[in-house]
Design an enzyme around this catalytic site. Structure first.
Site, PDB file in Angstrom:
ATOM      1  N   GLY A 106     -25.829  -6.608 -13.802  1.00 44.52           N
ATOM      2  CA  GLY A 106     -26.547  -7.278 -14.882  1.00 44.52           C
ATOM      3  C   GLY A 106     -25.851  -8.543 -15.369  1.00 44.52           C
ATOM      4  O   GLY A 106     -26.513  -9.456 -15.882  1.00 44.52           O
ATOM      5  N   GLU A 109     -26.982 -11.068 -13.050  1.00 45.12           N
ATOM      6  CA  GLU A 109     -28.407 -11.294 -13.320  1.00 45.12           C
ATOM      7  C   GLU A 109     -28.595 -12.187 -14.548  1.00 45.12           C
ATOM      8  O   GLU A 109     -29.470 -13.055 -14.565  1.00 45.12           O
ATOM      9  CB  GLU A 109     -29.128  -9.950 -13.485  1.00 45.12           C
ATOM     10  CG  GLU A 109     -29.216  -9.190 -12.147  1.00 45.12           C
ATOM     11  CD  GLU A 109     -29.730  -7.778 -12.309  1.00 45.12           C
ATOM     12  OE1 GLU A 109     -29.058  -6.986 -13.002  1.00 45.12           O
ATOM     13  OE2 GLU A 109     -30.784  -7.447 -11.744  1.00 45.12           O
ATOM     14  N   GLU A 129     -25.065  -2.667  -7.353  1.00 45.08           N
ATOM     15  CA  GLU A 129     -25.842  -1.492  -7.775  1.00 45.08           C
ATOM     16  C   GLU A 129     -25.991  -0.462  -6.658  1.00 45.08           C
ATOM     17  O   GLU A 129     -25.995   0.749  -6.913  1.00 45.08           O
ATOM     18  CB  GLU A 129     -27.227  -1.927  -8.276  1.00 45.08           C
ATOM     19  CG  GLU A 129     -27.219  -2.586  -9.652  1.00 45.08           C
ATOM     20  CD  GLU A 129     -26.982  -4.087  -9.624  1.00 45.08           C
ATOM     21  OE1 GLU A 129     -26.494  -4.608  -8.597  1.00 45.08           O
ATOM     22  OE2 GLU A 129     -27.271  -4.729 -10.646  1.00 45.08           O
TER      23      GLU A 129
HETATM   24  N1  CO8 Z   1     -19.986  -0.281 -17.545  1.00 45.68           N
HETATM   25  C1  CO8 Z   1     -19.182   0.375 -18.400  1.00 45.68           C
HETATM   26  N2  CO8 Z   1     -17.838   0.238 -18.423  1.00 45.68           N
HETATM   27  C2  CO8 Z   1     -17.296  -0.599 -17.527  1.00 45.68           C
HETATM   28  C3  CO8 Z   1     -18.074  -1.314 -16.600  1.00 45.68           C
HETATM   29  C4  CO8 Z   1     -19.475  -1.134 -16.635  1.00 45.68           C
HETATM   30  N3  CO8 Z   1     -20.318  -1.822 -15.822  1.00 45.68           N
HETATM   31  N4  CO8 Z   1     -17.239  -2.051 -15.829  1.00 45.68           N
HETATM   32  C5  CO8 Z   1     -16.004  -1.811 -16.272  1.00 45.68           C
HETATM   33  N5  CO8 Z   1     -16.028  -0.938 -17.298  1.00 45.68           N
HETATM   34  C6  CO8 Z   1     -14.890  -0.408 -18.046  1.00 45.68           C
HETATM   35  C7  CO8 Z   1     -14.093   0.563 -17.217  1.00 45.68           C
HETATM   36  O1  CO8 Z   1     -14.681   1.833 -17.266  1.00 45.68           O
HETATM   37  C8  CO8 Z   1     -12.749   0.499 -17.901  1.00 45.68           C
HETATM   38  O2  CO8 Z   1     -12.805   1.234 -19.087  1.00 45.68           O
HETATM   39  P1  CO8 Z   1     -11.648   2.361 -19.384  1.00 45.68           P
HETATM   40  O3  CO8 Z   1     -10.393   1.563 -19.496  1.00 45.68           O
HETATM   41  O4  CO8 Z   1     -12.108   2.970 -20.656  1.00 45.68           O
HETATM   42  O5  CO8 Z   1     -11.655   3.272 -18.203  1.00 45.68           O
HETATM   43  C9  CO8 Z   1     -12.639  -0.968 -18.301  1.00 45.68           C
HETATM   44  O6  CO8 Z   1     -13.983  -1.481 -18.326  1.00 45.68           O
HETATM   45  C10 CO8 Z   1     -11.855  -1.795 -17.316  1.00 45.68           C
HETATM   46  O7  CO8 Z   1     -12.433  -1.635 -16.031  1.00 45.68           O
HETATM   47  P2  CO8 Z   1     -11.569  -1.274 -14.732  1.00 45.68           P
HETATM   48  O8  CO8 Z   1     -10.395  -0.452 -15.092  1.00 45.68           O
HETATM   49  O9  CO8 Z   1     -12.502  -0.729 -13.694  1.00 45.68           O
HETATM   50  O10 CO8 Z   1     -11.054  -2.739 -14.310  1.00 45.68           O
HETATM   51  P3  CO8 Z   1     -10.629  -3.212 -12.848  1.00 45.68           P
HETATM   52  O11 CO8 Z   1      -9.993  -4.536 -13.021  1.00 45.68           O
HETATM   53  O12 CO8 Z   1      -9.875  -2.157 -12.128  1.00 45.68           O
HETATM   54  O13 CO8 Z   1     -12.031  -3.405 -12.049  1.00 45.68           O
HETATM   55  C11 CO8 Z   1     -14.283  -4.143 -11.812  1.00 45.68           C
HETATM   56  C12 CO8 Z   1     -12.946  -4.389 -12.471  1.00 45.68           C
HETATM   57  C13 CO8 Z   1     -14.154  -4.384 -10.296  1.00 45.68           C
HETATM   58  C14 CO8 Z   1     -15.277  -5.153 -12.403  1.00 45.68           C
HETATM   59  C15 CO8 Z   1     -14.758  -2.696 -12.067  1.00 45.68           C
HETATM   60  O14 CO8 Z   1     -14.629  -2.432 -13.446  1.00 45.68           O
HETATM   61  C16 CO8 Z   1     -16.163  -2.391 -11.664  1.00 45.68           C
HETATM   62  O15 CO8 Z   1     -16.433  -2.234 -10.469  1.00 45.68           O
HETATM   63  N6  CO8 Z   1     -17.094  -2.286 -12.647  1.00 45.68           N
HETATM   64  C17 CO8 Z   1     -18.451  -1.909 -12.390  1.00 45.68           C
HETATM   65  C18 CO8 Z   1     -19.245  -3.053 -11.795  1.00 45.68           C
HETATM   66  C19 CO8 Z   1     -20.656  -2.607 -11.486  1.00 45.68           C
HETATM   67  O16 CO8 Z   1     -20.867  -1.732 -10.659  1.00 45.68           O
HETATM   68  N7  CO8 Z   1     -21.638  -3.221 -12.147  1.00 45.68           N
HETATM   69  C20 CO8 Z   1     -23.046  -2.925 -11.921  1.00 45.68           C
HETATM   70  C21 CO8 Z   1     -23.551  -1.957 -12.949  1.00 45.68           C
HETATM   71  S1  CO8 Z   1     -25.252  -1.510 -12.665  1.00 45.68           S
HETATM   72  C22 CO8 Z   1     -26.138  -2.835 -13.243  1.00 45.68           C
HETATM   73  O17 CO8 Z   1     -25.613  -3.821 -13.706  1.00 45.68           O
HETATM   74  C23 CO8 Z   1     -27.643  -2.837 -13.230  1.00 45.68           C
HETATM   75  C24 CO8 Z   1     -28.216  -1.481 -13.093  1.00 45.68           C
HETATM   76  C25 CO8 Z   1     -29.736  -1.540 -13.239  1.00 45.68           C
HETATM   77  C26 CO8 Z   1     -30.125  -0.893 -14.529  1.00 45.68           C
HETATM   78  C27 CO8 Z   1     -31.594  -0.864 -14.675  1.00 45.68           C
HETATM   79  C28 CO8 Z   1     -32.090   0.402 -15.384  1.00 45.68           C
HETATM   80  C29 CO8 Z   1     -31.867   0.434 -16.867  1.00 45.68           C
END
Ligand code: CO8
Length: 254
Positions: A106, A109, A129
């Site tokens: 997102g 997006e 995703e």
């Molecule tokens: N949502 C919630 N929390 C998140 C997200 C997220 N997308 N990304 C990161 N965080 C949180 C982590 O959980 C972590 O929190 P905590 O310390 O409490 O565990 C904190 O942010 C730091 O993240 P990381 O420790 O993972 O940090 P890194 O540097 O190791 O990694 C990354 C960074 C690579 C960005 C990694 O965090 C990651 O892969 N994040 C997810 C990215 C992702 O998959 N995004 C797509 C989500 S789906 C979407 O956007 C659309 C879905 C369609 C929905 C339509 C229907 C409603």
């Protein structure tokens, strides 16, 4: 969670939830919509989006919030994101995504809904995703192919792979890479068009946007209509006269 500030002719919207890499909860998406609506009432010439902190522009939809939602809520969630981001298509002035770090899901997006994207060289982008068993829901399957072509969009969406800033520039996903601070670079980019008249900017954006979903014969008619409207503005008379008189034009948005 969303900061809206005005700096002269610019409105700046900062996604401010760095502890979750500025992930898009539904509350944040609503706040973004409210911030866009508020900025629409201001006398501004550009709208800049960025993410708080140095690490992320936005890591996408809030994955923790998505867990356990029922289908109807999820559909409403996708529609909410689509509706809020679509506000930027018709926003009265161009918008710029200053991509300061990760822009995933997102977050990308949102950036692709902006008129311009300028990225830090360390930024990383993707639509991951598929790795979650999902597909993009906030416009990604529709805007990305229009920006970079179907083949490249499928490559990104079906593999979920991460694209570097350099590759993003090469494939046209971002317009520019910032040499220094990306937010300052976004302001400098804004300064390149904020002196032009708003009617011409709006007509030009509308004409180009229509090229994405219109057969060329119809698109050319739209261009003829909008270029005629631009020609009839006082700004056009001023711009043409200023050229002949060898002076800088003073556009009045009329
Ligand atoms: N949502 C919630 N929390 C998140 C997200 C997220 N997308 N990304 C990161 N965080 C949180 C982590 O959980 C972590 O929190 P905590 O310390 O409490 O565990 C904190 O942010 C730091 O993240 P990381 O420790 O993972 O940090 P890194 O540097 O190791 O990694 C990354 C960074 C690579 C960005 C990694 O965090 C990651 O892969 N994040 C997810 C990215 C992702 O998959 N995004 C797509 C989500 S789906 C979407 O956007 C659309 C879905 C369609 C929905 C339509 C229907 C409603």
């Amino acid at each position: 969670m969303v900061d809206l500030v005005r700096e002269g002719a610019l409105a700046l919207i900062t996604l401010n939830r760095p502890e979750a890499l500025n992930a898009l909860s539904f509350a944040i998406i609503r706040e973004i919509g409210a911030a866009i609506d508020e900025a629409a009432g201001w006398d501004i010439r550009a709208l800049i989006f960025t993410g708080a902190g140095e690490k992320a522009f936005c890591a996408g939809a809030d994955i923790k919030e998505l867990i356990g939602r029922n289908l109807m809520e999820e559909r409403a969630g996708a529609e909410l994101g689509q509706q809020v981001f679509a506000k930027l298509d018709t926003f009265k002035v161009p918008s710029i995504a200053a991509i300061n770090g990760y822009a995933f899901g997102g977050g990308l997006e949102l950036a692709t809904a902006c008129t311009f994207r300028i990225a830090s060289p360390k930024a990383k982008m993707g639509l991951p995703e598929i790795k979650l068993g999902l597909i993009p829901g906030y416009g990604g399957t529709q805007r990305l192919p229009r920006l970079i072509g179907e083949a490249r969009a499928l490559d990104m969406i079906l593999t979920g792979r991460t694209v570097s800033a350099e590759e993003a520039l090469a494939i046209g996903l971002v317009h520019r890479l910032a040499e220094g601070d990306v937010r300052e670079a976004a302001k400098a980019l804004a300064a390149e068009f904020t002196g032009y008249g708003l009617p011409a900017l709006a007509f030009a954006r509308a004409a180009v946007q229509r090229s994405m979903d219109t057969p060329i014969a119809q698109g050319l008619r739209i261009e003829a209509d909008l270029s005629t409207l631009a020609y009839r503005t006082e700004d056009a008379a001023e711009g043409l006269a200023a050229f002949v008189e060898k002076r800088k034009p003073l556009f009045q948005d009329r």
